[in-house]
Design an enzyme around this catalytic site. Structure first.
Site, short mmCIF file in Angstrom:
data_model
loop_
_atom_site.label_atom_id
_atom_site.label_comp_id
_atom_site.label_asym_id
_atom_site.label_seq_id
_atom_site.Cartn_x
_atom_site.Cartn_y
_atom_site.Cartn_z
N SER A 1 37.22 17.21 -68.92
CA SER A 1 37.76 18.41 -69.57
C SER A 1 37.14 18.61 -70.96
CB SER A 1 39.29 18.31 -69.70
OG SER A 1 39.63 17.35 -70.70
N TYR B 1 24.55 -4.35 -70.56
CA TYR B 1 23.74 -4.03 -69.37
C TYR B 1 24.59 -3.23 -68.40
CZ TYR B 1 21.17 -5.34 -65.01
OH TYR B 1 20.48 -5.33 -63.84
N SER C 1 20.86 3.29 -60.67
CA SER C 1 20.25 3.29 -59.34
C SER C 1 18.85 3.89 -59.37
CB SER C 1 21.13 4.09 -58.38
OG SER C 1 20.46 4.21 -57.14
N ILE D 1 32.43 15.65 -71.18
CA ILE D 1 31.78 14.35 -71.43
C ILE D 1 31.72 13.58 -70.11
CG2 ILE D 1 32.10 12.09 -72.56
CD1 ILE D 1 33.33 13.58 -74.94
N SER D 2 30.62 12.93 -69.84
CA SER D 2 30.49 12.10 -68.63
C SER D 2 31.51 10.96 -68.68
CB SER D 2 29.07 11.52 -68.56
OG SER D 2 29.09 10.22 -68.01
N HIS E 1 24.63 -10.57 -53.01
CA HIS E 1 24.05 -9.40 -53.67
C HIS E 1 22.57 -9.17 -53.39
CE1 HIS E 1 24.09 -6.22 -56.50
NE2 HIS E 1 24.94 -6.73 -57.34
#
Length: 602
Positions: free
Chosen positions: A424, A452, A456, A427-428, A343
């Site tokens: 629909s 957490y 980005s 809402i995210s 990572h």
């Protein structure tokens, strides 16, 4: 306190839009230089938001104590202001005030094994290989796809990505190939052979714990075709049939300090040193795995996820890896495949974009039949195993097997609906899933916990991530109301919408460089550089993976959602299957609630 690390797979809530770049070297540098610098948020704003973020997760007594410490810290002319000024000076002098610090503290100085604790795994759709040739042909096509993507990186023709209409930093794409992590006694380092005269021309292939150097370019610089690669992979396969070899790669699974000692010991021998350097310099690693132990269909996906993360332990495929390599593609005889990535050099989106490209590429029909020029035999990498190295391998095996036994991972496919439903309802989808996690957790434990989620920071030059704190005053109000007889469905639905709105607002604030966690980290590291007394430590609060927490990865598709939920068996309070059950129920209950109430005026 239990904690979540919850990550959406792939792109930051679906706003990445590629646009083509012309084939002009130097374009990347111009693009990068045009990106804004990461701001240092105002100190008072961060401290206010910090106290607000603590409200739903700590007791009143703890909150009062923290408020006193923050009041002292924020006094005019006090420690806080001094550190803030230091940070602002650093921001003027550097391309990104955070990126070097973050790489060191979050990754290179992190001493736990990269396996399970840091490196994410990705599971690809199962392939139907009729025989070994099917496995090797797929591997050949996959390698060709990697080289096709690499050509875009090398020519700087990679499409620039956009989020919320803003161009993103593309630097991480230039870190994922031809790079490797090197263990050190207190801090690791990263080497990158992607640029310069000595560019990597080979990949590493591992089969039955044996490593090979496979040149993937012809003498004229053109990449090998699938046919050529297939022939080379067959040669590798046929010269590595013995299954009694020492799993040298298992050394890379150990605690970083132990591995650093073993690494120095391993490299004392000239042959070993050459072999290790060849692995480190390779473009990537391709692992040709033995089949997994047979399991029933319902736990197959979970078992594959575990294989991608750690290889199944010393008896299975964990020795068929070099976990310090940034990218390792895994293709097993039984059709299970995917990758594991180290990572430190990059976050998920560049890796996902590479994967998307490869998966599409492997579906293409082969157009060119390559001329069959005889190719040299791929070079087998030799290792001289001394009794001391043998002992290091045995210790690494023991530690790894304990880790493998301890990891409880469940992959579930939630089939009832996907991201189309929350959309629909305006809402995210990300906010909806994060709120469902909050509800599931609250129903299991009766309180909220620190959560957490990565945001980005690629709108800024060399940006990595900041934290979205998914637990908020609004999310707590909603989860407390959900099973309360005193609240009407309409009130509950309004609280649900308010909580998802708050999550969206925090996300927008984070991607614009105004979240609190990296700023607080910066103040702490500035204090260490300035040798300020360690009182400022009190202002720190992280939400990373912890021994008594959960890791939740999710990828919302249109009509279903893929989840991978992990916990440690050694923690009596956590249980991945139980969390999966509560999560499914939370998602369904939230849908029923929204469908039974008219949209509010929020």
């Amino acid at each position: 306190m239990l904690a979540f690390v919850a990550r959406a797979v792939a792109r930051p809530y679906g706003l990445l839009k590629p646009t083509a770049l012309g084939k002009i070297p130097g374009r990347l540098q111009l693009h990068q230089e045009a990106l804004p610098h990461l701001p240092v948020p105002p100190l008072q704003q961060t401290l206010d938001r910090y106290l607000q973020a603590l409200q739903p997760i700590i007791s009143e007594e703890e909150l009062n104590h923290t408020q006193e410490l923050v009041a002292e810290f924020r006094k005019p002319g006090g420690v806080g202001e001094r550190l803030q000024k230091g940070l602002e000076r650093r921001a003027k002098k550097t391309e990104n005030w955070l990126s070097d610090w973050w790489l060191k503290t979050a990754y290179l100085e992190y001493r736990l094994p990269v396996v399970v604790h840091s490196s994410p795994g990705v599971v690809l759709p199962k392939q139907d290989f009729l025989d070994r040739q099917g496995q090797l042909r797929f591997a050949a096509k996959l390698i060709e796809g990697i080289l096709d993507f690499k050509a875009m990186i090398d020519n700087e023709t990679l499409p620039v990505e956009y989020m919320a209409g803003k161009p993103l930093c593309m630097n991480q794409y230039y870190q994922i190939l031809s790079s490797c992590r090197i263990p050190g006694p207190k801090r690791d380092s990263i080497v990158n052979y992607a640029k310069g005269k000595k560019q990597s021309r080979h990949i590493t292939v591992v089969h039955n714990f044996q490593f090979f150097e496979l040149d993937v370019y012809n003498s004229d610089g053109s990449p090998l075709t699938t046919d050529q690669l297939f022939i080379q992979l067959e040669k590798i396969w046929n010269t590595s049939l013995q299954t009694n070899k020492e799993p040298i790669g298992i050394l890379t699974t150990n605690h970083r300090n132990s591995w650093a000692k073993a690494y120095n010991n391993l490299l004392k021998d000239k042959t070993n040193k050459e072999s290790v350097r060849t692995i480190e310099k390779s473009i990537c690693t391709v692992c040709l795995d033995a089949p997994m132990p047979r399991v029933s269909e319902d736990i197959y996906k979970s078992r594959v996820a575990a294989q991608m993360l750690h290889g199944g332990g010393s008896r299975w495929n964990s020795g068929n890896r070099w976990f310090d390599k940034t990218l390792q593609f895994i293709i097993a005889e039984d059709g299970s495949c995917g990758l594991v990535y180290e990572h430190a050099p990059a976050e998920g989106p560049p890796v996902t974009a590479l994967l998307d490209h490869i998966v599409e590429y492997t579906k293409k029909p082969e157009l060119v039949r390559s001329p069959m020029i005889p190719l040299p035999m791929p070079k087998k990498l030799r290792f001289n195993i001394t009794p001391e190295i043998k002992n290091d391998i045995e210790k690494a095996k023991q530690n790894l097997n304990i880790m493998v036994e301890d990891l409880d991972i469940r992959v579930i496919v939630f089939h009832q609906f996907g991201k189309t439903f929350p959309k629909s309802e305006k809402i995210s989808p990300d906010a909806f899933i994060q709120l469902a996690l909050q509800l599931a957790y609250y129903r299991m434990y009766g309180h909220a916990c620190a959560t957490y989620e990565s945001a980005s920071l690629r709108m800024f030059r060399l940006g990595r991530t900041d934290t979205i704190r998914s637990t908020s005053v609004d999310s707590l109000k909603f989860v407390q109301s959900m099973d309360s007889p005193d609240k009407s469905d309409q009130e509950k639905a309004d609280l649900l919408r308010r909580a998802t709105q708050a999550h969206r607002e925090y996300t927008d604030m984070a991607i614009r460089g105004n979240a609190i966690d990296r700023h607080l980290l910066g103040l702490k590291l500035q204090a260490i550089e300035d040798l300020v007394p360690a009182k400022t430590d009190c202002v720190m609060c992280f939400g990373p993976a912890v021994p008594d927490g959960y890791g939740v990865c999710y990828n919302p598709m249109d009509e279903h959602i893929n989840f991978a939920i992990s916990a440690f068996n050694s923690c009596a309070e956590t249980n991945a299957a139980r969390m999966a059950h509560y999560l499914e129920k939370a998602l369904l209950d939230m849908r029923i609630l929204l469908q039974s109430t008219p949209k509010s005026k929020l």
